[in-house]
Write a protein that holds these residues in place. Structure first.
Motif, PDB file in Angstrom:
ATOM      1  N   PHE A 116       0.832  -1.204   0.000  1.00 51.66           N
ATOM      2  CA  PHE A 116       0.000   0.000   0.000  1.00 51.66           C
ATOM      3  C   PHE A 116       0.866   1.253   0.000  1.00 51.66           C
ATOM      4  O   PHE A 116       0.589   2.219  -0.724  1.00 51.66           O
ATOM      5  N   ALA A 117       1.935   1.242   0.795  1.00 54.11           N
ATOM      6  CA  ALA A 117       2.743   2.446   0.976  1.00 54.11           C
ATOM      7  C   ALA A 117       3.430   2.879  -0.310  1.00 54.11           C
ATOM      8  O   ALA A 117       3.451   4.072  -0.644  1.00 54.11           O
ATOM      9  N   VAL A 118       4.008   1.940  -1.052  1.00 56.24           N
ATOM     10  CA  VAL A 118       4.756   2.329  -2.261  1.00 56.24           C
ATOM     11  C   VAL A 118       3.837   2.852  -3.354  1.00 56.24           C
ATOM     12  O   VAL A 118       4.288   3.521  -4.280  1.00 56.24           O
ATOM     13  N   HIS A 119       2.544   2.572  -3.238  1.00 53.39           N
ATOM     14  CA  HIS A 119       1.575   3.108  -4.202  1.00 53.39           C
ATOM     15  C   HIS A 119       0.764   4.265  -3.615  1.00 53.39           C
ATOM     16  O   HIS A 119      -0.238   4.690  -4.199  1.00 53.39           O
ATOM     17  N   ASP A 120       1.226   4.766  -2.482  1.00 58.34           N
ATOM     18  CA  ASP A 120       0.583   5.921  -1.826  1.00 58.34           C
ATOM     19  C   ASP A 120      -0.903   5.686  -1.577  1.00 58.34           C
ATOM     20  O   ASP A 120      -1.738   6.581  -1.776  1.00 58.34           O
ATOM     21  N   VAL A 121      -1.240   4.476  -1.153  1.00 54.63           N
ATOM     22  CA  VAL A 121      -2.618   4.143  -0.810  1.00 54.63           C
ATOM     23  C   VAL A 121      -2.706   3.924   0.699  1.00 54.63           C
ATOM     24  O   VAL A 121      -1.953   3.128   1.262  1.00 54.63           O
ATOM     25  N   ASP A 122      -3.615   4.652   1.337  1.00 55.77           N
ATOM     26  CA  ASP A 122      -3.882   4.462   2.750  1.00 55.77           C
ATOM     27  C   ASP A 122      -5.144   3.612   2.871  1.00 55.77           C
ATOM     28  O   ASP A 122      -6.232   4.071   2.533  1.00 55.77           O
ATOM     29  N   PRO A 123      -5.036   2.365   3.335  1.00 58.15           N
ATOM     30  CA  PRO A 123      -6.226   1.504   3.410  1.00 58.15           C
ATOM     31  C   PRO A 123      -7.350   2.118   4.228  1.00 58.15           C
ATOM     32  O   PRO A 123      -8.524   1.917   3.921  1.00 58.15           O
ATOM     33  N   THR A 124      -7.010   2.864   5.263  1.00 59.54           N
ATOM     34  CA  THR A 124      -8.050   3.443   6.113  1.00 59.54           C
ATOM     35  C   THR A 124      -8.809   4.555   5.407  1.00 59.54           C
ATOM     36  O   THR A 124      -9.891   4.948   5.857  1.00 59.54           O
ATOM     37  N   GLU A 125      -8.250   5.079   4.329  1.00 61.95           N
ATOM     38  CA  GLU A 125      -8.945   6.099   3.542  1.00 61.95           C
ATOM     39  C   GLU A 125      -9.682   5.487   2.352  1.00 61.95           C
ATOM     40  O   GLU A 125     -10.756   5.965   1.969  1.00 61.95           O
ATOM     41  N   ARG A 126      -9.125   4.431   1.778  1.00 62.29           N
ATOM     42  CA  ARG A 126      -9.752   3.848   0.590  1.00 62.29           C
ATOM     43  C   ARG A 126     -10.939   2.960   0.948  1.00 62.29           C
ATOM     44  O   ARG A 126     -11.921   2.930   0.214  1.00 62.29           O
ATOM     45  N   TYR A 127     -10.874   2.239   2.073  1.00 59.87           N
ATOM     46  CA  TYR A 127     -11.890   1.238   2.388  1.00 59.87           C
ATOM     47  C   TYR A 127     -12.625   1.600   3.684  1.00 59.87           C
ATOM     48  O   TYR A 127     -12.150   2.380   4.500  1.00 59.87           O
ATOM     49  N   TYR A 128     -13.797   1.006   3.866  1.00 54.59           N
ATOM     50  CA  TYR A 128     -14.536   1.178   5.119  1.00 54.59           C
ATOM     51  C   TYR A 128     -13.717   0.620   6.282  1.00 54.59           C
ATOM     52  O   TYR A 128     -13.018  -0.391   6.125  1.00 54.59           O
ATOM     53  N   PRO A 129     -13.804   1.238   7.465  1.00 53.98           N
ATOM     54  CA  PRO A 129     -13.041   0.731   8.623  1.00 53.98           C
ATOM     55  C   PRO A 129     -13.322  -0.741   8.923  1.00 53.98           C
ATOM     56  O   PRO A 129     -12.397  -1.497   9.246  1.00 53.98           O
TER      57      PRO A 129
END
Length: 450
Positions: A116-129
């Protein structure tokens, strides 16, 4: 009872992946780069519809330097374990999120924090908690999630009106009033159920009932909590509910006879007044819009607020995968905002070609994608009841709770199902059944940790 555990029809929720591995090796420590090249072997997209194929096309376009091969057979747990042990394993595999913590504890999949980090994706922002909670274990995120089909209570308003029962009486936060309404709605031919006031879909929807009534199945540390005192309250109420409608054995026999996906389904034939259903079941009923009268209400917790539970599928990367970088990039591309928008457009185009079809939206696991697709494609259908049902599922989806992640997740669910059946059939008291289930689940948990 398996009918309501099936993935969503028409949502490509049956995506699953397989094959041998090839390409650059990112190492065995969860390290990733954003350099997606080489060959990618994937196990999945079994019976993909336009929602799946549109996302596949999008992801392929984003990974122009990757040669993608997909084995479109269904995921099999035994097959996965065998392949992982042999080292002949695909680069990316899709599985139900219930499996993720189990394979994480066994070291068969790799943590995806850096993916997730190397693609600048924050799971807590992209998906429901609640979706992130499904795939989090031991302070790591282990999968890329997709889909989230929240359950709620669908209503057969035609039957309810005839009995003088209103939607506000189907309220799980008021058990006594709910039981009275269900008893009023229930009909039998002799000793055989002919119309269920409420099909709780128990024990397969046990998680909704237990958590929704204040209980807990899996603790924050992954330990089973089946003997939680609030679980006993929920199980006792479910037994009351089933006993008021002929008893578990007769209810199960009756519901097993439902033509759930056919022209004689339980809402067309008035076999239920209310039923716990996942969001995808609205899609099943859209061809019968002229033959059914439906609406929906949320499951409500003890505080009266809407409540639901999360579930769905996810992509994992085996520890022995050869091309992790491509696997990471592909999984993230498939679940990106643009991929879901392409899927929403593809679904809308299909619906536009079908006279009378209703667009119920897509429930992707991503709140931003859900909102965008709803805004773009979910419009008033002209059928108030269907519109109410669609809106109810959109209303409950932010209120989801994860069942919990555990290395013994599958065993815990099995022990819970067995315990509930023994209570419903009168073989054990609630306290004894949950105590026995807890003991067995703890043995499985301890073994899984070791």
């Amino acid at each position: 009872m398996r009918r309501l555990l099936l993935p969503a029809l028409g949502t490509a929720a049956l995506l699953l992946l397989s094959g041998c591995t090839s390409g650059p090796d990112a190492g065995a420590d969860g390290a990733f780069t954003d350099d997606a090249t080489g060959e990618l072997k994937a196990w999945g997209f079994d019976n993909a519809d336009e929602v799946g194929t549109s996302r596949l096309d999008y992801a392929e376009g984003q990974l122009s330097d990757v040669e993608i091969t997909i084995d479109q057979t269904a995921f099999d747990a035994q097959k996965f374990t065998t392949r992982a042990a042999s080292g002949v394993i695909p680069d990316v595999v899709q599985m139900d999120r219930n499996f993720v913590a189990t394979y994480a504890a066994q070291g068969l999949i790799t943590p995806l924090d850096q993916c997730f980090a190397v693609h600048d994706v924050d799971p807590t922002e992209r998906y429901y908690p609640s979706v992130v909670d499904d795939i989090s274990y031991d302070d790591h995120v282990w999968a890329v999630p997709q889909f989230y089909q929240p359950p709620a209570i669908m209503l057969n308003t035609r039957v309810m009106a005839a009995a003088g029962v209103t939607a506000d009486q189907i309220d799980t936060s008021k058990p006594d009033a709910l039981l009275a309404a269900v008893t009023k709605l229930y009909q039998a031919n002799g000793n055989t159920p002919a119309l269920l006031g409420l099909d709780p879909v128990a024990p397969s929807q046990a998680g909704l009932w237990l958590l929704g009534m204040g209980g807990q199945v899996i603790g924050d540390d992954g330990e089973p909590t089946l003997d939680d005192e609030s679980n006993r309250v929920a199980v006792d109420f479910l037994k009351q509910l089933l006993d008021a409608q002929g008893g578990y054995a007769k209810v199960k026999s009756f519901t097993d006879s439902f033509d759930t996906f056919g022209d004689g389904n339980q809402f067309v034939t008035d076999q239920v007044a209310a039923q716990v259903d996942a969001q995808w079941y609205v899609n099943v009923l859209t061809p019968y819009v002229d033959q059914v009268q439906i609406s929906a209400v949320p499951f409500r917790g003890p505080d009266g607020q809407p409540f639901t539970v999360a579930s769905g599928t996810s992509f994992v990367i085996p520890s022995a995968a050869k091309n992790r970088d491509a696997a990471c990039a592909w999984a993230l591309a498939l679940t990106s905002q643009d991929a879901w928008l392409a899927a929403g457009d593809a679904r809308a185009a299909t619906i536009d070609e079908t006279p009378g079809a209703i667009n119920t939206g897509l429930f992707t696991g991503s709140p931003e994608a859900d909102r965008a697709i709803r805004d773009a494609h979910v419009v008033p259908s002209g059928n108030t009841g269907f519109d109410e049902a669609i809106a109810t599922f959109y209303d409950v989806v932010p209120n989801g709770t994860s069942l919990g992640a555990s290395p013994a997740g599958q065993q815990i669910q099995t022990e819970l199902q067995n315990a509930l059946a023994s209570v419903f059939l009168g073989d054990k008291t609630t306290e004894q059944a949950l105590a026995d289930a807890q003991a067995a689940a703890m043995r499985a948990y301890e073994a899984a940790k070791d």
